[in-house]
Scaffold this motif. Structure first.
Motif, PDB file in Angstrom:
ATOM      1  N   LYS A 319       0.813  -1.215   0.000  1.00 49.88           N
ATOM      2  CA  LYS A 319       0.000   0.000   0.000  1.00 49.88           C
ATOM      3  C   LYS A 319       0.850   1.271   0.000  1.00 49.88           C
ATOM      4  O   LYS A 319       0.418   2.305  -0.497  1.00 49.88           O
ATOM      5  N   THR A 320       2.046   1.190   0.589  1.00 51.45           N
ATOM      6  CA  THR A 320       2.910   2.367   0.718  1.00 51.45           C
ATOM      7  C   THR A 320       4.295   2.056   0.166  1.00 51.45           C
ATOM      8  O   THR A 320       4.933   1.093   0.596  1.00 51.45           O
ATOM      9  N   LEU A 321       4.745   2.881  -0.781  1.00 53.54           N
ATOM     10  CA  LEU A 321       6.090   2.749  -1.351  1.00 53.54           C
ATOM     11  C   LEU A 321       6.776   4.100  -1.231  1.00 53.54           C
ATOM     12  O   LEU A 321       6.302   5.104  -1.775  1.00 53.54           O
ATOM     13  N   LEU A 322       7.898   4.132  -0.506  1.00 58.64           N
ATOM     14  CA  LEU A 322       8.617   5.380  -0.250  1.00 58.64           C
ATOM     15  C   LEU A 322       9.964   5.345  -0.961  1.00 58.64           C
ATOM     16  O   LEU A 322      10.814   4.511  -0.658  1.00 58.64           O
ATOM     17  N   LEU A 323      10.126   6.267  -1.914  1.00 59.67           N
ATOM     18  CA  LEU A 323      11.362   6.358  -2.690  1.00 59.67           C
ATOM     19  C   LEU A 323      11.955   7.755  -2.607  1.00 59.67           C
ATOM     20  O   LEU A 323      12.647   8.198  -3.531  1.00 59.67           O
ATOM     21  N   GLY A 324      11.673   8.472  -1.535  1.00 57.35           N
ATOM     22  CA  GLY A 324      12.194   9.815  -1.361  1.00 57.35           C
ATOM     23  C   GLY A 324      13.701   9.811  -1.173  1.00 57.35           C
ATOM     24  O   GLY A 324      14.269   8.878  -0.590  1.00 57.35           O
ATOM     25  N   SER A 325      14.354  10.853  -1.672  1.00 57.55           N
ATOM     26  CA  SER A 325      15.817  11.000  -1.544  1.00 57.55           C
ATOM     27  C   SER A 325      16.567   9.785  -2.063  1.00 57.55           C
ATOM     28  O   SER A 325      17.631   9.427  -1.563  1.00 57.55           O
ATOM     29  N   ALA A 326      16.003   9.142  -3.082  1.00 57.55           N
ATOM     30  CA  ALA A 326      16.631   7.942  -3.639  1.00 57.55           C
ATOM     31  C   ALA A 326      17.455   8.244  -4.883  1.00 57.55           C
ATOM     32  O   ALA A 326      17.925   7.311  -5.544  1.00 57.55           O
ATOM     33  N   SER A 327      17.622   9.520  -5.223  1.00 55.02           N
ATOM     34  CA  SER A 327      18.441   9.935  -6.366  1.00 55.02           C
ATOM     35  C   SER A 327      18.022   9.238  -7.655  1.00 55.02           C
ATOM     36  O   SER A 327      18.864   8.722  -8.407  1.00 55.02           O
ATOM     37  N   LEU A 328      16.732   9.182  -7.890  1.00 62.36           N
ATOM     38  CA  LEU A 328      16.239   8.480  -9.064  1.00 62.36           C
ATOM     39  C   LEU A 328      16.598   9.246 -10.338  1.00 62.36           C
ATOM     40  O   LEU A 328      16.416  10.462 -10.432  1.00 62.36           O
ATOM     41  N   SER A 329      17.066   8.512 -11.310  1.00 61.02           N
ATOM     42  CA  SER A 329      17.313   9.065 -12.637  1.00 61.02           C
ATOM     43  C   SER A 329      16.055   8.851 -13.475  1.00 61.02           C
ATOM     44  O   SER A 329      15.149   8.102 -13.076  1.00 61.02           O
ATOM     45  N   PRO A 330      15.949   9.495 -14.642  1.00 63.62           N
ATOM     46  CA  PRO A 330      14.791   9.230 -15.505  1.00 63.62           C
ATOM     47  C   PRO A 330      14.638   7.749 -15.848  1.00 63.62           C
ATOM     48  O   PRO A 330      13.519   7.228 -15.887  1.00 63.62           O
ATOM     49  N   ALA A 331      15.760   7.066 -16.072  1.00 60.26           N
ATOM     50  CA  ALA A 331      15.692   5.633 -16.389  1.00 60.26           C
ATOM     51  C   ALA A 331      15.153   4.834 -15.211  1.00 60.26           C
ATOM     52  O   ALA A 331      14.324   3.923 -15.381  1.00 60.26           O
ATOM     53  N   ALA A 332      15.607   5.170 -13.990  1.00 56.92           N
ATOM     54  CA  ALA A 332      15.121   4.467 -12.805  1.00 56.92           C
ATOM     55  C   ALA A 332      13.635   4.735 -12.580  1.00 56.92           C
ATOM     56  O   ALA A 332      12.862   3.832 -12.209  1.00 56.92           O
ATOM     57  N   ALA A 333      13.205   5.983 -12.822  1.00 55.86           N
ATOM     58  CA  ALA A 333      11.783   6.314 -12.678  1.00 55.86           C
ATOM     59  C   ALA A 333      10.940   5.517 -13.665  1.00 55.86           C
ATOM     60  O   ALA A 333       9.845   5.038 -13.334  1.00 55.86           O
ATOM     61  N   LEU A 334      11.439   5.336 -14.885  1.00 52.63           N
ATOM     62  CA  LEU A 334      10.709   4.552 -15.886  1.00 52.63           C
ATOM     63  C   LEU A 334      10.637   3.080 -15.487  1.00 52.63           C
ATOM     64  O   LEU A 334       9.648   2.397 -15.802  1.00 52.63           O
ATOM     65  N   VAL A 335      11.666   2.581 -14.811  1.00 49.53           N
ATOM     66  CA  VAL A 335      11.628   1.198 -14.318  1.00 49.53           C
ATOM     67  C   VAL A 335      10.488   1.023 -13.322  1.00 49.53           C
ATOM     68  O   VAL A 335       9.700   0.071 -13.408  1.00 49.53           O
TER      69      VAL A 335
END
Length: 468
Positions: A319-335
């Motif tokens: 229900k809850t997924l926390l990815l804050g301050s995870a330094s996501l790149s555009p490629a990682a966000a698309l994953v």
């Protein structure tokens, strides 16, 4: 019997001597913090003061002072200390603080521990220079279900002895801000392996090394009832040790897993995806503060493929997924955008990364179209006003959305049409009660319009908008 009478007589003498100080401090502090200004004068002599002229009052006060002296109860501000004592005397919980001196443990204190069936114990602020050592007499208790250790300079040996002694009843172990060396981690892991009824384990800010994490990976399979694990703020653990920990939990019915700032990289994502198939009851996964910007194409394919292969009868219940301050790149966000449609019960998402941008975020938002979102946090995602029409379009799919955070994104280039589209979409869904639009300094009138209460047809209790 003579010793008991002498003890009672001594304590009653002490009570008479400290009566004025103890009562005045405890009652006046409590009443003055809650009473209004005109009533503060009358708070000096409260009506509920213990009557020491009666046998019942003396007995009650004696027992209260007995606990106060022997257990060194930690004074809590804005609370009635005698109400706290009453709870302890009923066998609920007890606090120990290394900042307060106490009488040495003896047979009377041991009798109190065994007579009053303690359920919760909190030990905090103990250091090697504390005036009062960790009370080893607590190992005599036999019904403790919760232990919290907070801000100690190390994991003292009496604490390890307590965990071993309470292995049959412990359900919660929380060790926060107490460094655990590798040798101590091995002993703690051995003690935890005997706690077959353990349900919650938190080792936050414990300075765990990868070797310490591997020791816990060996012990955790024996804790068959474990459902909540928190290893947050241990950056030295790394991918390999955390992979071993996660695999050791594969057969558990996990509900909460907090892995914030554990020194993880994209290499851990396939392991997490594989374990998610075994945790249909998992409700919360915290991966904040880990770096996933280096994800490779093979890791991305493996992560998405594993998520897709989860059988329908074992659907992922996150229900809850926390990815804050995870330094996501555009490629990682698309994953993650490729995996989110398969997390069908997801209602709370936190994601950020200044490099994400509008295109990758648009893919993430559209992947959530079939979810019943409640909270969406898109702080510091490198977004511009071009994302607002996408959010406006997605709002029709989220009638239950209550909180939308768009903090620290640059919407200064917003047009009149984009502002109108966003405001119209928000007005259609009155359940939204938190809208955070704090951003860069701008005098754009269309942007300023988003921050005015009169722009919306329903009240938004938390409408936060200002230019920084």
């Amino acid at each position: 019997e003579t010793n008991e009478m002498a003890t009672r007589e001594y304590l009653m003498t002490v009570l008479e001597r400290i009566d004025r100080k103890l009562h005045r401090h405890c009652y006046e502090h409590f009443n003055s913090s809650q009473a209004s200004a005109p009533a503060k004068r009358s708070a000096k002599k409260p009506a509920n003061r213990v009557n020491l002229n009666t046998a019942e009052g003396r007995e009650r006060q004696l027992l209260a002072f007995h606990c106060f002296a022997e257990f060194a109860l930690h004074r809590q501000h804005n609370c009635n200390p005698f109400a706290i004592m009453k709870e302890h005397l009923q066998g609920r919980d007890v606090w120990f603080s290394g900042n307060h001196k106490a009488h040495p443990a003896d047979t009377r204190a041991k009798a109190v521990v065994t007579r009053h069936h303690l359920r919760k114990v909190q030990i905090k602020l103990f250091t090697s220079t504390s005036p009062y050592p960790v009370p080893s007499l607590l190992s005599q208790a036999h019904a403790v279900s919760s232990l919290k250790v907070w801000r100690c300079d190390e994991l003292h040996s009496p604490i390890l002895a307590m965990i071993s002694a309470w292995s049959a009843t412990l359900a919660t172990v929380d060790i926060t801000w107490a460094p655990i060396a590798d040798a101590q981690a091995a002993m703690l892991a051995a003690a935890l392996s005997k706690c077959t009824g353990l349900k919650s384990l938190a080792l936050e800010f414990a300075k765990l090394s990868s070797a310490a994490a591997l020791a816990f990976a060996v012990a955790l399979p024996d804790c068959t009832h474990l459902t909540k694990v928190n290893f947050s703020e241990n950056p030295a653990i790394g991918d390999d040790a955390m992979a071993a920990v996660l695999r050791s939990l594969a057969l558990h019915d996990m509900i909460t897993l907090d892995l914030e700032k554990c020194g993880l990289s994209a290499s851990i994502l396939p392991v997490i995806a594989d374990c998610l198939q075994h945790w249909p009851s998992l409700e919360r996964l915290d991966l904040r503060g880990n770096g996933f910007s280096d994800i490779s194409e093979s890791q991305a394919d493996q992560f998405i493929t594993t998520i897709k292969q989860c059988p329908k009868e074992k659907s992922i219940g996150m229900k809850t997924l926390l990815l804050g301050s995870a330094s996501l790149s555009p490629a990682a966000a698309l994953v993650f955008a490729g995996a989110l449609p398969y997390l069908t019960r997801l209602t709370h998402l936190e994601i950020d990364g200044p490099a994400i941008g509008d295109d990758a975020m648009a893919a993430v938002l559209r992947s959530l179209a079939l979810h019943d979102m409640i909270t969406l946090d898109l702080e510091k995602c490198g977004l511009s006003a071009s994302i607002l029409p996408v959010i406006a379009d997605c709002l029709q799919h989220w009638p239950s959305l209550k909180k939308l955070y768009l903090i620290d994104n640059d919407f200064s280039d917003i047009s009149e049409n984009q502002a109108e589209q966003f405001i119209t979409a928000v007005n259609l869904y009155p359940k939204l009660n938190s809208l955070f639009l704090r951003g860069r300094r701008s005098t754009n009138p269309h942007l300023l319009r988003l921050g005015r209460e009169e722009s919306y047809t329903h009240d938004i209790p938390e409408l936060i908008f200002w230019s920084t």
